[in-house]
Every structure is written in structure tokens, then in C-alpha cells.
Design a protein around this motif. Structure first.
Motif, PDB file in Angstrom:
ATOM      1  N   GLN A 167      13.138 -14.280  -1.850  1.00 25.91           N
ATOM      2  CA  GLN A 167      13.024 -12.904  -2.316  1.00 25.91           C
ATOM      3  C   GLN A 167      11.570 -12.436  -2.291  1.00 25.91           C
ATOM      4  O   GLN A 167      11.107 -11.711  -3.166  1.00 25.91           O
ATOM      5  N   GLY A 168      10.828 -12.891  -1.264  1.00 21.75           N
ATOM      6  CA  GLY A 168       9.464 -12.454  -1.049  1.00 21.75           C
ATOM      7  C   GLY A 168       8.404 -13.198  -1.828  1.00 21.75           C
ATOM      8  O   GLY A 168       7.220 -12.905  -1.696  1.00 21.75           O
ATOM      9  N   GLU A 169       8.786 -14.191  -2.644  1.00 21.91           N
ATOM     10  CA  GLU A 169       7.823 -14.926  -3.455  1.00 21.91           C
ATOM     11  C   GLU A 169       7.824 -16.403  -3.056  1.00 21.91           C
ATOM     12  O   GLU A 169       8.860 -16.980  -2.745  1.00 21.91           O
ATOM     13  N   SER A 170       6.648 -17.017  -3.089  1.00 22.13           N
ATOM     14  CA  SER A 170       6.514 -18.409  -2.666  1.00 22.13           C
ATOM     15  C   SER A 170       7.182 -19.344  -3.663  1.00 22.13           C
ATOM     16  O   SER A 170       7.055 -19.178  -4.890  1.00 22.13           O
ATOM     17  N   ILE A 171       7.879 -20.343  -3.137  1.00 21.62           N
ATOM     18  CA  ILE A 171       8.448 -21.397  -3.973  1.00 21.62           C
ATOM     19  C   ILE A 171       7.341 -22.388  -4.312  1.00 21.62           C
ATOM     20  O   ILE A 171       6.689 -22.944  -3.428  1.00 21.62           O
ATOM     21  N   THR A 172       7.101 -22.612  -5.597  1.00 20.66           N
ATOM     22  CA  THR A 172       6.017 -23.481  -6.032  1.00 20.66           C
ATOM     23  C   THR A 172       6.473 -24.872  -6.447  1.00 20.66           C
ATOM     24  O   THR A 172       5.638 -25.770  -6.578  1.00 20.66           O
ATOM     25  N   PHE A 689      17.709  -7.977  -1.944  1.00 13.26           N
ATOM     26  CA  PHE A 689      16.755  -8.385  -2.957  1.00 13.26           C
ATOM     27  C   PHE A 689      15.477  -7.578  -2.753  1.00 13.26           C
ATOM     28  O   PHE A 689      15.058  -7.325  -1.622  1.00 13.26           O
ATOM     29  N   ALA A 690      14.839  -7.201  -3.846  1.00 15.71           N
ATOM     30  CA  ALA A 690      13.586  -6.463  -3.741  1.00 15.71           C
ATOM     31  C   ALA A 690      12.746  -6.729  -4.988  1.00 15.71           C
ATOM     32  O   ALA A 690      13.280  -6.962  -6.075  1.00 15.71           O
ATOM     33  N   PHE A 691      11.431  -6.712  -4.803  1.00 16.54           N
ATOM     34  CA  PHE A 691      10.552  -6.750  -5.963  1.00 16.54           C
ATOM     35  C   PHE A 691       9.325  -5.900  -5.688  1.00 16.54           C
ATOM     36  O   PHE A 691       8.933  -5.675  -4.538  1.00 16.54           O
ATOM     37  N   VAL A 732      -0.855  -2.978  -5.452  1.00 14.71           N
ATOM     38  CA  VAL A 732       0.605  -2.900  -5.469  1.00 14.71           C
ATOM     39  C   VAL A 732       1.135  -3.788  -4.345  1.00 14.71           C
ATOM     40  O   VAL A 732       0.682  -3.681  -3.202  1.00 14.71           O
ATOM     41  N   ASN A 733       2.067  -4.666  -4.660  1.00 13.66           N
ATOM     42  CA  ASN A 733       2.715  -5.525  -3.670  1.00 13.66           C
ATOM     43  C   ASN A 733       4.215  -5.301  -3.732  1.00 13.66           C
ATOM     44  O   ASN A 733       4.784  -5.142  -4.814  1.00 13.66           O
ATOM     45  N   SER A 734       4.870  -5.318  -2.578  1.00 14.55           N
ATOM     46  CA  SER A 734       6.312  -5.102  -2.559  1.00 14.55           C
ATOM     47  C   SER A 734       6.953  -5.926  -1.450  1.00 14.55           C
ATOM     48  O   SER A 734       6.291  -6.320  -0.484  1.00 14.55           O
ATOM     49  N   PHE A 735       8.238  -6.161  -1.621  1.00 13.53           N
ATOM     50  CA  PHE A 735       9.008  -6.914  -0.625  1.00 13.53           C
ATOM     51  C   PHE A 735      10.476  -6.532  -0.757  1.00 13.53           C
ATOM     52  O   PHE A 735      10.963  -6.250  -1.860  1.00 13.53           O
ATOM     53  N   TYR A 736      11.180  -6.540   0.379  1.00 15.25           N
ATOM     54  CA  TYR A 736      12.630  -6.340   0.331  1.00 15.25           C
ATOM     55  C   TYR A 736      13.280  -7.246   1.376  1.00 15.25           C
ATOM     56  O   TYR A 736      12.667  -7.644   2.371  1.00 15.25           O
ATOM     57  N   HIS A 737      14.537  -7.567   1.140  1.00 12.26           N
ATOM     58  CA  HIS A 737      15.338  -8.344   2.095  1.00 12.26           C
ATOM     59  C   HIS A 737      16.758  -7.816   2.058  1.00 12.26           C
ATOM     60  O   HIS A 737      17.383  -7.719   0.995  1.00 12.26           O
ATOM     61  N   PHE A 738      17.272  -7.456   3.224  1.00  6.53           N
ATOM     62  CA  PHE A 738      18.669  -7.050   3.345  1.00  6.53           C
ATOM     63  C   PHE A 738      19.356  -7.985   4.324  1.00  6.53           C
ATOM     64  O   PHE A 738      18.851  -8.232   5.429  1.00  6.53           O
ATOM     65  N   GLY A 739      20.493  -8.541   3.914  1.00  8.60           N
ATOM     66  CA  GLY A 739      21.250  -9.438   4.773  1.00  8.60           C
ATOM     67  C   GLY A 739      22.683  -8.986   4.913  1.00  8.60           C
ATOM     68  O   GLY A 739      23.308  -8.509   3.950  1.00  8.60           O
ATOM     69  N   GLY A 754       7.667  -5.644   3.741  1.00  4.27           N
ATOM     70  CA  GLY A 754       6.979  -5.257   2.525  1.00  4.27           C
ATOM     71  C   GLY A 754       5.694  -4.532   2.842  1.00  4.27           C
ATOM     72  O   GLY A 754       5.198  -4.535   3.970  1.00  4.27           O
ATOM     73  N   VAL A 755       5.149  -3.880   1.816  1.00  2.00           N
ATOM     74  CA  VAL A 755       3.871  -3.180   1.911  1.00  2.00           C
ATOM     75  C   VAL A 755       3.002  -3.618   0.737  1.00  2.00           C
ATOM     76  O   VAL A 755       3.457  -3.604  -0.417  1.00  2.00           O
ATOM     77  N   ASN A 756       1.770  -4.034   1.024  1.00  2.10           N
ATOM     78  CA  ASN A 756       0.810  -4.415  -0.005  1.00  2.10           C
ATOM     79  C   ASN A 756      -0.403  -3.498   0.075  1.00  2.10           C
ATOM     80  O   ASN A 756      -0.860  -3.153   1.170  1.00  2.10           O
TER      81      ASN A 756
END
Length: 944
Positions: A167-172, A689-691, A732-739, A754-756
Motif C-alpha cells: 500500500q505504498g509503504e516499505s515493509i520494515t 488502497f491509498a494513503f 506531502v506524500n501520496s500513493f494509490y493502488h488499484f487492482g 503517487g505524487v510527493n
């Protein structure tokens, strides 16, 4: 530590004694089923009487068992996600030692159930902060590992280096059955765990152990993955051996063994290769029982896809991970890892510095050899003393030993592109870094209505010893006189750095229920970071005589810094939760103290700084339906300047690069707002998903850089610091995913992007005597877009065409020379079974880079391909011929944008080679013969 180890051993002996005694008591057994007579696994089952408080869970067949039951009038309570809580009273017949209670039938809770089962579409549940995928319907080829399963999950992406984003975020961090696996090391789990034993994969926004135990969330979350093993694989073993050799003397030898029983899991991994395939990430340590707190006063001073790591690396590593459940109440798990990497990296770099008069450039080339040896040891003990009391202890130890030898050549140009000077730099550096820590938590449930007390603590101790030997040869040009001969400056600097630090802290949380849906939480958090840093440097001429300090340079110094940063945070908030809405509102106050002494050979200063912050607490979650929710979270934190940034004297690496502290600096305060939206129509195979994350920083600490060309010593650079109080600093950071999935996931379309935006402020000048610089506002925009299609009619055929685009633009207020780069990357990944036992695969990508200046000619066309043949009984053997980077164009190109400059970097990577490998695999579970299990158990093959 000896006392701690003796205590742990005593706990283990007590648990084993209790387990033995349990065999002679009363036994209660039962079965759970739903209204359609299907067994319910994984349900929480509790037993109460005047003499008993016991807990267990139902197995895969729905059965549960309690041993050593003392009471005769019993209450059995069952809870499971998606079902209404069930409770029943049971009388134990006098004189009997064992009873089988009638089956419990659980009714579906329509307000809680999240699961939608559609044939051919993985079951997906959106439950608060967790998105859960089942893996039973994924079309995976034999031999797949967890990473291959992740690639098929909507909203999850795995890049060519093996890094995972969701969902646009790194798995840590990655956990297995809720526990860290090799300290949470992401690639160790995803690239080695066989996919055929996985039942579910959960993507979780994790707020730490306090949130997991109490449900009270504070601060920012980290994105983690939890992998649930199918219960039928809880008894058995799997093993994999692989050996390969190829052109350019490339070699690979890997081995894995994993054994499991109902109570014990042991994994052993080994790896030896020169194809850039590390087994462990030693920058990762387990989460522990308390998150380490950051803050000011930071100390100053000093893969994935085979072949994708920068440079060329010889890798050797081995590790073991152990988990044992002594009982339902006492569990122990931990790991030890060792690795040695020998890396050679060649780097080309172009730096651009922005000034009001124009742009200065620095071009450099370097060749570095880095040898690192790392140890990591972690242990965890979890003890449910009673159904109300829970304890967790986590000791950790690590040790790194690094050595670096590098040679670099740099050229500096003024705003007219005239050559100012050339530097030849030779560096020898050795360092050791031992560290150890212990953390723990205790939770006490004070009543059944939600009254709760939570306490945790941590202590960390670390030290770094480094020695630098740097030789600088500088040739100075006179841009005003092309006929003039160049002047030469030689300087050898010897530097010794000794940094010691410790961190200790504790948190207390008390929760009081105020109503059915509301509660009050009061918290206190104490944290202290203490540092003892020493830095000594002397410079010498070519003949060995001491190179003197003068008015323009300080190259000989002896600095000591002994200081601590302490914070107290006291907060209260009201939390409300029902079936649709969950929110919390409150505030915290945080006084802080930075205190200590900093001294040089001839100066000394007292550090005594107090600050006070008020921090709002706000969190909101709304559930539109079973498959759609939104969450909004605010967090704020104070960041103190580092000690180097507030010192009243100059710190210098060499005579032409100096750093001046500012004793008047104030801490900066950062506000952050995070919005997440999750939606899915899983019956139709749709996911979205979007954030969006926004941040605002008050009193941002920014740099004031002076770069003065044309001096008698070449290019001079000074760096100073100040607080920005006029311009708001935000991003501002953003991300989206459509499946979209069609025809039982035969066709899959994925659109993501996404747009940052980030606003940076800095001050610059070309005058050495300047008191105020020109303000530069750098507006940085990053646009990312990807479109991918997957055709996957069966596990025997998969085609993945796609394209990715990135655009990075920076507009500077003081110059027209703005930064603009872009990259188009079309890709194609596919594999096909030529015969039932013969597989052909390919991975093709072409990059079109624009705007990287002299590095833009790097537009690599990468072709990787392989053919493999299954053989031996049960297809236990695999022989594979792999071709990597057929056109020999592998490079790495990246851009970094900071306050007042941008940096483009190109590094070498593993080039063309061919390799032949043989893999032997064996697994046996739950009494099945090895030949009956044909899944590929373990060590990840090279991805094409």
C-alpha cells in the motif's frame, strides 16, 4: 547478564515441571464448529473455575484440550473473529479423570465477520489496521517461496532488489506466526520460506507491543508482514541443498533446514557465494518489548535479486532461529546470525550546488573495498503468568567489525564551469561497534471491563571505535591564467573517533473504562540518551612533520563531548470505539533537557538547554463496511539539534571543509498527519488502497553553506546552522493502488502511483566573510506511475508485461538552473512449462533515463533468462542453467535532492555471467512420505 540468564533458566525449568505434572490431572476436551458443522480453528478458548484459569486455542480440526484441571464446576468461554462469543458451564463428573464435552456451535456475528470466499480469488479480510490474504488459491509453481506469493497479492509489490512495499509503504519487519524470524529480517523470511506451507499473509500497521497488548496506539506505525504457517505443517521437516558454478568464476552454495513440532520450530540457514546474494540484513534488530526513543543530542562523527546489490560482493553467512513453546503460557524464541561481506564498488557522482550567482559542480570517481563481519544474537521470553498477567523480556547483542579502503578523484568547477581544483583522496578506515540491550514489559488486566496497567522498559548500550587515515593530494588551478602551473597541496590526516552511548527509558499506561464504549488513558514516558564522544585528529605534511593550524583552517584538534538528552512525557486521552467508529482525543506535555560539557584542547562550553512542548493526540477510524475503512492519525515530536550543530567551535574533516555550530539553535517540532483508505470488492476481484501523509515543521534546522572558489587552497566550504522561522517547511506524500482481477485471477490489472512534494529551505553564499546568505527555496516534486498486467491461467504459465515512470523535478528560487530527471522502464517477466518438468523463464527491462547530465548515457537493457529441469523421484532435484545480464549493461543510477544541492550517482553492479546450479530438496510433514510432498522447500533461487 548472568542473573538474567539464571532467571530465564529457572523459568524454563518451572514451565517444564508444570508440563510434566499436567499429565496426571483431569482432562477436558471439546470441539468447535459453526452453524454448518464446519470445524473452527484458531479460536481462543478459556476455562475458569474457583481453582482454575486456563487458556488454549482450537487446532485445525476444531479440537481443544485442557489438562491438569483442578475444579469441578467449570465455565468455558470461546471467542473467535467473525463469531459471537460463546460461554457454557460444565460440571466435571465425580470420579472421572477425563470428559468430552458436547460440540460447541458458534453463531456468525454479522457485525464482525470480514471474510468473503469466492472461488479463484484469495480470501481477503480488512480488519482495522490489518489486511489479511489467504494463499490457498494463488497459482504458484512448485518451488515458489514467500516472495513469489507476495508478488501476487493486490497492493503488495516486490522490487528487483527484494524490497517489499505494501500500500505504498516499505515493509520494515517480517514475523512468522506472530514472532520475529531472524530478528524480523525481511528478505531472510520472504526469500527462504517455502510458499506451500503458508496459510495466510497479513499486512499490518504495527504500533508496537503496547498497542498489541492493550489496544492503545501512540505515535507512528511501521508496516510489517506476519506470515501464518498452515497448521498441518506444524509437524515435520524440510531441507534444501544447492550448489552452482558459472563463468567469471561465479559460485553459489546454500543450505536450509527447518524442523517443526507442535511446540518447537528450528531453522538453520547457510550461504556462500559471490553473486551478490546476502542472507541477512544486519542493520535490522528485533523490535524488542519497547520501541527505542529518538530525540536530540544525536552523536556526532563517525540481495534481493542476485546481482542487484551495488558493486561486487563475496558473501558468507550462517544463522539459526529457534522457537519453543514450553506451554500455552510460556514461549521462548530467538536467533543467532553471522555474516561476512567483502564488497568492491566503483562509483561515479555528479553533485550540483545552487547559489544566487549560478551553480557549482563537483564530479568524482571512487573505488572502494569494504569488508564487514557482523554478529547478531537475540532472545525473547513471553510468559502469561495468569489470564490477567503477561510478561515479555528481550535481551539482544550485536557486534560489527568493518574495514574500508578507498581511492577517489574529484574535480571542482565554478559557476562558469572553469576547473578550480582536483583532489586525489586515499582513505583507510577501521571500526568496531559492539552493542547490547535488554527490554521488557508487564501488563496487568485489573478487571474484565477494560481497566488495565501496562509498564515497559529498555536499556541499550553501544560503542564505536574508528580510526581514519586519509591522504589528500590537491592540485589547484588558476582559472584566470590558463598558462599558470598548478599548485599542489599534500595533507595526511589521522583521526581517532570513540563514541559511547546508552539509552534507557520506561513507559507506564493506565486505562480506566468510563462507559461501554469509552475509556480514559493516562500515560507517562521517560527517556534518556547519554553520550560520551571523543574525536582526535592531527595532520601531517608529506615529510611527516606536523601540518599547522592557521587562521583559515583547523586540522589538528582534540574534542570531547559528554552530554545527555532527557525527556518526560505526560499525557491523557479519551478513546471511544463501537462497531463503526473508533477515535481518541487528548494531549501530552513534554519537557526536555539537553545537558553536558563539550570541550576542545583550548575551549570548553557548558550545554544546558531546556524546552517544553505541548503535543496533541488525535486518531480517528471509520468503518464504512466489512471491506472498506478509513483512518486518520496525527502525531507530533520534538527534535533537538545534534551537539555538532550547537558547538561554539569549529569541527573540521580537513582544512577546506569546516562545520561551525550555533549555540542559539532551538529544537524543531514536526507535525504529521497520516490518512489511509482501504476498499475492496473482493467478490469481483477489485481492490483499492491509498494513503496520504502531510508534515509541517516549525523552527526547522537548516544549513547555511559557503562555497568559495578560487582561493589559494582551492575550493573552501563552510557549513553553519540556523532555525528557519519565516518560511513554513512542509511536505506531502501520496500513493494509490488499484487492482482488478478477472476470470478467477486469470487476468490481473494493476495501476499504481503517487505524487510527493517537499519544500526545503537553505542559505548559501560565495563569500567567506558573509554573515547572512541568500535564501534558497527548493520545491521538489516527484511523480511515480506504474501500469502492470498479469496473465496467469495456471501455475504452468505466467506473463507479466508492465511499464514504470518516474519524474523528479526541483525548482530553486535563487537560480534558473533547475533540476529535472525522468525514467521510463518497460518490463516483461514470464515463465512457461515447456513440459511438466521443464520450465523456461525470462526477465527483460529497458530503462530510458533523461536529465542525469554526463550520467544520462546509462540506459541499460537488461536480459535475464533461465531454463530448468526437474528430476529424481518426486521432483526432488532441479538442474538450472541461468544467463544473467546477457548484454552486460547492468548499472545503478539514482538522484538525491537535499536543501541546497542535488547528487546523481552511478555505481557498478554484477555484470554478465552464466551459471549451472543443482538443487536437492526434501520435506516430510505429518507422517507423509517425502515423495508425497513435492513443494520446493527453501533457499530462494536466483530471480531472472
Amino acid at each position: 547478564m548472568d542473573k538474567i540468564m539464571r532467571a530465564l533458566m529457572l523459568l524454563c525449568i518451572m514451565a517444564m515441571s508444570a508440563s510434566v505434572f499436567a499429565q496426571s490431572g483431569r482432562v477436558v476436551q471439546g470441539m468447535l464448529r459453526d452453524t454448518e458443522s464446519r470445524p473452527i480453528s484458531g479460536a481462543s478458548v478459556r476455562l475458569f473455575s474457583d481453582k482454575d484459569t486456563m487458556a488454549t486455542s482450537s487446532n485445525n480440526a476444531g479440537f481443544f484440550t485442557f489438562e491438569n484441571v483442578k475444579g469441578t464446576k467449570l465455565t468455558v468461554r470461546v471467542s473467535s473473529l467473525g463469531f459471537s462469543t460463546f460461554e457454557k458451564e460444565v460440571d466435571f463428573p465425580e470420579g472421572q479423570k477425563q470428559i468430552q464435552v458436547p460440540s460447541f456451535e458458534l453463531a456468525v456475528n454479522e457485525n464482525q465477520i470480514e471474510e468473503v470466499v469466492i472461488q479463484g480469488v484469495p480470501t481477503v479480510r480488512v480488519v482495522g489496521d490489518t489486511v489479511e490474504y489467504t494463499t490457498r488459491d494463488l497459482k504458484l509453481r512448485e518451488g515458489s517461496v514467500a516472495e513469489d506469493a507476495l508478488k501476487k497479492l493486490q497492493g503488495v509489490e516486490v522490487d528487483k532488489d527484494g524490497n517489499v512495499t505494501a500500500q505504498g509503504e516499505s515493509i520494515t519487519r517480517v514475523r512468522i506466526n506472530g514472532k520475529d524470524f531472524f530478528g524480523g529480517d525481511v528478505k531472510t523470511a520472504t526469500q527462504n520460506l517455502p510458499a506451500n506451507i503458508i496459510e495466510k499473509i497479513q499486512v499490518v500497521d504495527d504500533y508496537g507491543d503496547m498497542a498489541n497488548v492493550t489496544g492503545n496506539k501512540t505515535g507512528d506505525s511501521e508496516k510489517i508482514i506476519n506470515i501464518q504457517i498452515d497448521p498441518k505443517y506444524n509437524k515435520g521437516y524440510m531441507t534444501t541443498l544447492r550448489a552452482g558454478y558459472g563463468t567469471e568464476d561465479r559460485y553459489q552454495a546454500t543450505a536450509m533446514w527447518m524442523g517443526m513440532t507442535d511446540k518447537t520450530q528450528v531453522s538453520v540457514l547457510g550461504n556462500l557465494n559471490n553473486i551478490n546474494a546476502p542472507l541477512f540484513d544486519f542493520n535490522t534488530m528485533g523490535g524488542g518489548a519497547r520501541r527505542r526513543q529518538g530525540g536530540g543530542g544525536r552523536p556526532g562523527g563517525g540481495g534481493g535479486m542476485f546481482g542487484r546489490q551495488d558493486g561486487l560482493t563475496n558473501v558468507g553467512s550462517v544463522g539459526v532461529n529457534i522457537r519453543h513453546d514450553f506451554s500455552e503460557k510460556l514461549k521462548v524464541y530467538g536467533n543467532y546470525s553471522y555474516g561476512r561481506d567483502d564488497n568492491n564498488t566503483v562509483t561515479n557522482k555528479l553533485n550540483q550546488y545552487y547559489f544566487d550567482a549560478g551553480t557549482q559542480e563537483e564530479k568524482s570517481e571512487s573505488d572502494a573495498n569494504n569488508i564487514s563481519a557482523s554478529h547478531r544474537l537475540e532472545a525473547n521470553l513471553e510468559w502469561n503468568i495468569t489470564d490477567k498477567d503477561y510478561i515479555k523480556l528481550t535481551p539482544q547483542f550485536g557486534f560489527n567489525d568493518n574495514s574500508v579502503r578507498s581511492n577517489s578523484f574529484s574535480q571542482f568547477f565554478d559557476i562558469n564551469r572553469a576547473l578550480q581544483n582536483q583532489d586525489a583522496d586515499t582513505l583507510i578506515n577501521g571500526s568496531t561497534a559492539p552493542r547490547y540491550s535488554i527490554s521488557g514489559l508487564y501488563n496487568r488486566k485489573l478487571n474484565d471491563r477494560g481497566r488495565n496497567l501496562f509498564i515497559n522498559f529498555n536499556y541499550d548500550n553501544a560503542a564505536t571505535n574508528s580510526d581514519f587515515d586519509r591522504i589528500l593530494d590537491r592540485l589547484i588551478n588558476d582559472p584566470n591564467n590558463a598558462e599558470a602551473t598548478t599548485e599542489e597541496i599534500y595533507q595526511r590526516t589521522l583521526q581517532e573517533v570513540k563514541n559511547k552511548s546508552w539509552n534507557a527509558g520506561t513507559s507506564v499506561s493506565y486505562t480506566e473504562p468510563l462507559s461501554k464504549n469509552g475509556k480514559l488513558e493516562v500515560t507517562y514516558d521517560f527517556n534518556k540518551n547519554s553520550y560520551d564522544n571523543h574525536r582526535f585528529q592531527e595532520a601531517r605534511n608529506e615529510d611527516g612533520t606536523l601540518y599547522p593550524n592557521d587562521d583559515l583552517s583547523i586540522v589538528n584538534f582534540d574534542y570531547n563531548q559528554d552530554y545527555s538528552f532527557t525527556t518526560h512525557r505526560i499525557g491523557a486521552n479519551f478513546a471511544y470505539e463501537n462497531d463503526k467508529i473508533k477515535y481518541s482525543l487528548g494531549a501530552a506535555v513534554q519537557p526536555s533537557l539537553l545537558k553536558g560539557v563539550a570541550s576542545s584542547s583550548d575551549e570548553s562550553t557548558i550545554i544546558d538547554r531546556n524546552n517544553f512542548n505541548i503535543i496533541p493526540i488525535a486518531r480517528f477510524e471509520y468503518k464504512f463496511s466489512r471491506q472498506k475503512n478509513i483512518s486518520i492519525n496525527y502525531s507530533g515530536r520534538s527534535n533537538e539539534p545534534s551537539v555538532d550543530q550547537i558547538l561554539p567551535y569549529v569541527v573540521s574533516q580537513n582544512e577546506t571543509n569546516k562545520i561551525y555550530g550555533n549555540p542559539e539553535l532551538n529544537p524543531e517540532f514536526r507535525h504529521q498527519m497520516m490518512l489511509r483508505f482501504r476498499s475492496g470488492d473482493f467478490q469481483k476481484g477489485n481492490t483499492f488502497f491509498a494513503f496520504m501523509s502531510a508534515n509541517l515543521t516549525n523552527n526547522k534546522i537548516v544549513s547555511f553553506m559557503k562555497r568559495v572558489p578560487g582561493t589559494e587552497k582551492g575550493m573552501l566550504q563552510e557549513t553553519r546552522y540556523l532555525n528557519e522561522t519565516e518560511e513554513p517547511i512542509y511536505g506531502v506524500n501520496s500513493f494509490y493502488h488499484f487492482g482488478k482481477s478477472l476470470k478467477q485471477k486469470t487476468y490481473n490489472l494493476m495501476l499504481m502511483g503517487g505524487v510527493n512534494y517537499n519544500k526545503n529551505v537553505s542559505y548559501t553564499s560565495n563569500e567567506i566573510a558573509a554573515v547572512e546568505g541568500m535564501k534558497n527555496i527548493a520545491n521538489n516534486f516527484i511523480i511515480m506511475q506504474g501500469l502492470f498486467f498479469r496473465y496467469n491461467p495456471s501455475e504452468n504459465l505466467e506473463l507479466n508485461p508492465g511499464v514504470r515512470y518516474s519524474y523528479n523535478f526541483t525548482k530553486n528560487s535563487i537560480t534558473d538552473n533547475n533540476s529535472e530527471v525522468s525514467t521510463w522502464t518497460p518490463t516483461f517477466i514470464g515463465s512457461v512449462n515447456i513440459t511438466p518438468s521443464t520450465i523456461f523463464g525470462a526477465d527483460v527491462s529497458k530503462s530510458f533515463n533523461k536529465g542525469y547530465g554526463s550520467l544520462s548515457n546509462a540506459n541499460p537493457f537488461i536480459i535475464n533468462t533461465y531454463i530448468e529441469q526437474k528430476l529424481l523421484k518426486g521432483q526432488r532435484g532441479t538442474i538450472r542453467l541461468q544467463a544473467f545480464d546477457l548484454l552486460d549493461e547492468q548499472v545503478n543510477l539514482a538522484r538525491t535532492v537535499q536543501d541546497n544541492f542535488s547528487s546523481d550517482t552511478q555505481t557498478n553492479r554484477l555484470g554478465r555471467y552464466f551459471m549451472l546450479t543443482f538443487t536437492f530438496k526434501l520435506q516430510k510433514f505429518s507422517g507423509m512420505a517425502p515423495s508425497e510432498e513435492s513443494g520446493f522447500p527453501g533457499m530462494r533461487r536466483p530471480r531472472m
